[in-house]
Design an enzyme around this catalytic site. Structure first.
Site, PDB file in Angstrom:
ATOM      1  N   GLU A  40       6.450   2.412  11.813  1.00 40.20           N
ATOM      2  CA  GLU A  40       5.023   2.614  12.083  1.00 40.20           C
ATOM      3  C   GLU A  40       4.494   1.456  12.933  1.00 40.20           C
ATOM      4  O   GLU A  40       3.765   1.663  13.902  1.00 40.20           O
ATOM      5  CB  GLU A  40       4.246   2.681  10.753  1.00 40.20           C
ATOM      6  CG  GLU A  40       2.749   2.879  10.966  1.00 40.20           C
ATOM      7  CD  GLU A  40       1.907   2.707   9.689  1.00 40.20           C
ATOM      8  OE1 GLU A  40       0.687   2.562   9.808  1.00 40.20           O
ATOM      9  OE2 GLU A  40       2.469   2.710   8.579  1.00 40.20           O
ATOM     10  N   GLU A  47       0.843  -1.208   0.000  1.00 38.53           N
ATOM     11  CA  GLU A  47       0.000   0.000   0.000  1.00 38.53           C
ATOM     12  C   GLU A  47       0.879   1.260   0.000  1.00 38.53           C
ATOM     13  O   GLU A  47       0.608   2.228  -0.696  1.00 38.53           O
ATOM     14  CB  GLU A  47      -0.919  -0.020   1.227  1.00 38.53           C
ATOM     15  CG  GLU A  47      -1.703   1.263   1.459  1.00 38.53           C
ATOM     16  CD  GLU A  47      -1.651   1.728   2.911  1.00 38.53           C
ATOM     17  OE1 GLU A  47      -1.295   2.896   3.143  1.00 38.53           O
ATOM     18  OE2 GLU A  47      -1.971   0.926   3.811  1.00 38.53           O
TER      19      GLU A  47
END
Length: 1026
Positions: A203, A105
């Site tokens: 992240e 993504e």
């Protein structure tokens, strides 16, 4: 961005069904009427229409199509809303925890065939007037949505999104930057140690530092152990380094294909244009394949299972001795059965929502734990839904007791069922949600249908909410035990249930760090000298690529001349009710009335200020008048769209050291319920209940737990609030109400063995705040109902007049500003001013149990009406896009970072989930040097303007029209002046404000950081350690 999805009904909370938006384009026939002219079987641009359905509840027409050649599915929701949305979602079903769908993504957005420049996604943020642009990875799909109010912009973004998804470059360098890489800690020094780097790697390290998140992930993995839900689709930090670039490309080839895609468009732009562009730019280039991405049903267990996991201890836990979580989860039915899904989500609300629900009474009120477990209620985000119930913040010794209570409560529900009034209250809530208009309705719909449609459920069926509610009512009529039978079937007799406990482990973070070191050693162990040299060279290559000025000319862009030169004026009129000023704004609210009241804090003694957020949080939850807290909750659900109270710190638009302080009361209701809504407010003014210590303790524990849990998500906001604390008087109060100071204060209150002192404090606050003498109101309603609402408001003011007292302000420096700029002598807002305020520099470090940092530096500049404010807004946006993003995210590996100009006159730098600390602070300084050097082009300035205007012009819902002016006194005329100043910003003014406000000698700044233990900061005496 990785997201864990939750239940349909919870999603419905965000799906704000809105009615007629006043579109600013005149159309002869409405979009929804035009769409009704399509016929099933009709062929349009390579697609065949399958079904056309009017959905009057949601004011839209749904058109379902399939693509002839590839089988791609398409849903269009035609609606008279100018905020048009596009989304494409792909079913992505990973079979390991390397985070391949999530890294993909990120990587597809780093350049494509037609747009080969690096990072077109972030560049388009500044070349468009989009109202939303993002991408999400869920457990079993990846979604790419955007929205915009500009037709040309829609085509531009559609072109970029289609190319990114179906024809990405997927360069190895992008994979290293976004996914993971081995690199020298200092890429310019070959002798510095090798470490893991990468945006998704950091992240997910940040995501896994949040215990609620860790727990939710374990629940899903262990309840569905046999297929894709048993892995972490976002990526498990220690598994991410097992992913290879080849595997990434292979996953794209098999999953990112039109035969595995679902397209959704929404709004008032013509469907044909969308279909034509999607066909020509993407779908015509593919043949049909069998993607083979179906998720099989999870085989049912014949007996229940138990499991245990550990997490890091929470330094901010309300009670350090109670940090365990225990939860029981049940596997339910397939989510593509829409009616069953609705029934179970309603059933879930009846079981766990609010103080009248059986599980709230049996689990929360005995104060065994601080709140429900992070996973609670119905979750329809997986192919088969699940229901979970449990507690967090409990002691290990209570484990058996909690299991016993859960089992007993289910038996009680099967025996006693639910009161009819509670079911009515729940259905009333759905009615209000369908009438309430939001501005991001298209996005809400896309998210609402995503999971079911992903598994071949019918998305149109999901939109027919009224039909399903009617069917639900009928089922209850035919069988009064309808819900009890469901509870018996899905809970009492269900052998597929998981009991998962979690306890803190003092050595958790240390073990994680050791595991990461071990993984690193494995990767480094076999490296030859030439391998190391290659890693160093590749690191330098990546750094060079990141540092090179990008040519983005291949990307489409709007021009500044495409921006509307003026803003539409929002008419409203001022009046009074019982001597209280009222602003009336006529809006197409679909039969809802929105009420707000701003109450001043000026007379409140200083020692009570810390208690105000607690007062706001509990005021509507303790009972009032003749109602105890349960009856009050019931009446609020039955008669209103919710009642809330929040703190307000409103900086003045002309002076840095002047601000307004208050609390805002807010509620909404259907027009027929106006008298009931105002009666509830009257009771709160005249006889609020504060004396139930048991109830107060429950609310305090929940509030403290919620604050502690929120820090790992909003760490950058806490850092910014703290950094601004000593720069303006408003900044100081914002830290008191919403910063780390409030988090620590609530932890202290939660630890008190006796709350009687707090109970004595609440009525003292009440008499200062709920006083009609320093209050103003705002009403948004339909033109037909304004006079009726005004009459009801008059009655309310008469009822509460006994609370009216003239009290002296605590501070002497009060400035009055007229509420109506055209009437100087009329009612006014009373602002505090501190003409002798001395801002001071301060650097604060909060040590937290996270592996990543949240950093902010704030600089005192100028207020909204100052001529330099517009230049600082454009500068912040331009520095973020053209300098800080590259330094902090691309090179530094943080999940996010940048600069923003705040309404209170503070220019703030920030970073989010950042592996670096002092290096980021020096990136902030270098950003200022970059701005002062003037090394930016007119194109850079224009892009920053587009980006700023897309925020300035973001759509406003009817409920919120005129409210900015009501709260902060910023009129449409002031907004128009600001707009003209934004248009006028040029190269010279940007260099000028950078030199005058942000240069080292000129500025007054504060710095704050939340993060793991930091030796460099510990040794530096200029930091204050918390």
């Amino acid at each position: 961005m990785f997201r864990q999805t939750r239940a349909v009904l919870q999603k419905l909370r965000y799906v704000r069904f809105n009615g007629q938006q006043q579109a600013w384009r005149q159309r002869s026939t409405s979009a929804k009427e035009k769409a009704l002219q399509y016929q099933a079987g009709q062929k349009i641009h390579g697609f065949t229409v399958r079904e056309v359905v009017a959905v009057p509840d949601l004011f839209l027409t749904a058109v379902k199509l399939t693509h002839d050649k590839t089988g791609a599915q398409y849903l269009h929701a035609a609606r008279d809303d100018s905020n048009n949305l596009f989304s494409v979602q792909l079913r992505t079903t990973p079979m390991d925890s390397t985070g391949v769908p999530h890294i993909l993504e990120h990587t597809v957005l780093c350049g494509s065939k037609k747009y080969p420049c690096r990072d077109p996604f972030f560049k388009m943020l500044n070349r468009s007037l989009s109202t939303f642009m993002n991408a999400f990875t869920a457990s079993d799909y990846t979604m790419y949505p955007f929205s915009t109010q500009n037709g040309k912009d829609f085509q531009n973004l559609l072109s970029v999104y289609l190319d990114a998804v179906f024809f990405p470059c997927l360069r190895e360098q992008d994979f290293w930057q976004e996914g993971w890489r081995l690199e020298n800690e200092d890429p310019t020094n070959a002798d510095s140690p090798l470490v893991f780097k990468g945006v998704v790697f950091n992240e997910m390290k940040g995501a896994f530092s949040d215990n609620e998140r860790v727990y939710a992930q374990h629940v899903q993995n262990k309840l569905f152990p046999d297929h894709t839900y048993s892995v972490v689709s976002g990526g498990e930090p220690l598994a991410i380094p097992d992913l290879t670039w080849e595997e990434l490309k292979r996953f794209h080839a098999t999953h990112y294909h039109p035969s595995n895609a679902r397209f959704f468009t929404y709004g008032d732009l013509p469907l044909e244009n969308h279909l034509k562009q999607i066909q020509e730019e993407a779908l015509s280039k593919f043949e049909r394949i069998d993607p083979n991405t179906e998720v099989p049903s999870q085989p049912h267990w014949t007996s229940p299972r138990e499991d245990h996991v550990t997490c890091s201890p929470d330094a901010l836990a309300p009670d350090p001795a109670k940090q365990n979580t225990l939860c029981v989860s049940y596997l339910l039915g397939d989510i593509t059965d829409t009616f069953e899904g609705l029934t179970l989500s309603l059933l879930s609300s009846l079981m766990v929502s609010g103080p009248n629900s059986p599980f709230y009474k049996s689990l929360i009120e005995p104060k065994i734990g601080s709140d429900f477990s992070s996973v609670v209620g119905y979750d329809g985000s997986t192919k088969e839904a699940s229901f979970s119930i449990g507690l967090q913040g409990m002691a290990e010794k209570d484990t058996e007791r909690v299991k016993q209570i859960i089992s007993q409560t289910i038996d009680d529900i099967i025996e006693n069922g639910f009161e009819e009034e509670r079911i009515e209250a729940l259905l009333h809530k759905i009615e209000i949600q369908m009438k309430h208009q939001s501005t991001n309705f298209g996005l809400s719909l896309a998210s609402y249908v995503a999971s079911s449609w992903n598994h071949n459920g019918d998305p149109v069926e999901l939109l027919r909410i009224s039909d399903n509610v009617a069917k639900f009512r009928q089922a209850l009529e035919e069988n009064p035990r309808f819900l009890q039978d469901k509870v018996k079937h899905y809970f009492r007799e269900n052998t597929h249930r998981l009991t998962l406990s979690m306890s803190p482990d003092e050595a958790y973070l240390e073990k994680q760090a050791r595991a990461e070191e071990k993984k690193l050693e494995e990767k480094i162990h076999g490296l030859s000298d030439s391998d190391r040299k290659e890693i160093y060279d590749k690191g330098l290559e990546l750094l060079a690529a990141q540092s090179k000025t990008q040519d983005a000319s291949c990307l489409p862009a709007l021009r500044v001349s495409d921006i509307e030169p003026t803003i539409p004026i929002t008419p409203f009129h001022m009046s009074t009710a019982g001597a209280v000023p009222v602003q009336y704004c006529e809006q197409p609210t679909n039969g809802l009335v929105y009420f707000r009241a701003m109450c001043s804090l000026n007379t409140l003694p200083e020692d009570l200020r810390l208690y105000v957020p607690l007062f706001c949080g509990i005021l509507t939850k303790m009972g009032c008048g003749t109602l105890d807290y349960r009856q009050q909750a019931q009446q609020m659900e039955l008669r209103t769209g919710g009642m809330s109270v929040s703190t307000q710190v409103i900086p003045d638009s002309t002076h840095m050291d002047t601000f307004e302080q208050g609390i805002l009361l807010f509620s909404s209701c259907l027009e027929r319920n106006l008298p009931h809504m105002f009666q509830l407010w009257s009771d709160l003014f005249n006889s609020p209940h504060f004396d139930n210590e048991e109830r107060l303790r429950v609310l305090v524990m929940m509030a403290a737990q919620e604050l502690a849990n929120g820090i790992s998500y909003s760490g950058h906001m806490y850092a910014m609030t703290r950094a601004g604390r000593h720069l303006t008087p408003a900044g100081d109060l914002q830290e008191t109400f919403g910063g780390m100071e409030q988090v620590k204060f609530m932890k202290r209150i939660a630890e008190m063995p006796d709350l009687s002192q707090v109970i004595r404090t609440l009525p003292r606050i009440k008499k200062h705040l709920l006083n009609p003498d320093n209050m103003r109101c705002a009403i948004n309603a339909t033109p037909q109902k304004i006079s009726h609402t005004a009459a009801q408001l008059e009655t309310f003011m008469k009822d509460v007049a006994v609370n009216r007292k003239e009290r002296k302000s605590i501070r002497t420096n009060i400035i009055q500003k007229p509420l109506d700029p055209l009437n100087e002598s009329g009612p006014s807002r009373k602002l505090l001013t501190e003409p002798n305020f001395q801002p001071c520099q301060m650097k604060t470090f909060f040590q937290m149990p996270f592996p990543v940092n949240f950093i902010s530096e704030c600089i005192r500049t100028v207020p909204f009406s100052h001529q330099d404010y517009a230049s600082l807004c454009i500068l912040a946006r331009m520095m973020t896009a053209k300098y800080l993003h590259g330094e902090i995210r691309e090179k530094g590996g943080a999940y996010g970072g940048g600069a923003r100009m705040g309404g209170g006159g503070l220019f703030s730098f920030y970073s989010y989930r950042d592996p670096n600390s002092t290096q980021t602070l020096s990136a902030f300084r270098k950003g200022v040097a970059w701005a002062k050097s003037g090394q930016f082009t007119q194109q850079d300035i224009d892009e920053a303007k587009l980006s700023v205007f897309s925020a300035v012009d973001s759509p406003v819902a009817p409920a919120n029209k005129g409210i900015g002016c009501f709260l902060n006194g910023i009129t449409d005329e002031m907004k128009q002046s600001h707009r003209e100043r934004l248009f006028a910003v040029d190269h010279k003014s940007l260099v000028d404000v950078a030199e005058r406000y942000l240069g080292v000698g000129q500025r007054t700044c504060g710095v704050a950081m939340l993060g793991p233990e930091n030796d460099a900061i510990k040794k530096d005496p200029s930091w204050v350690l918390k």
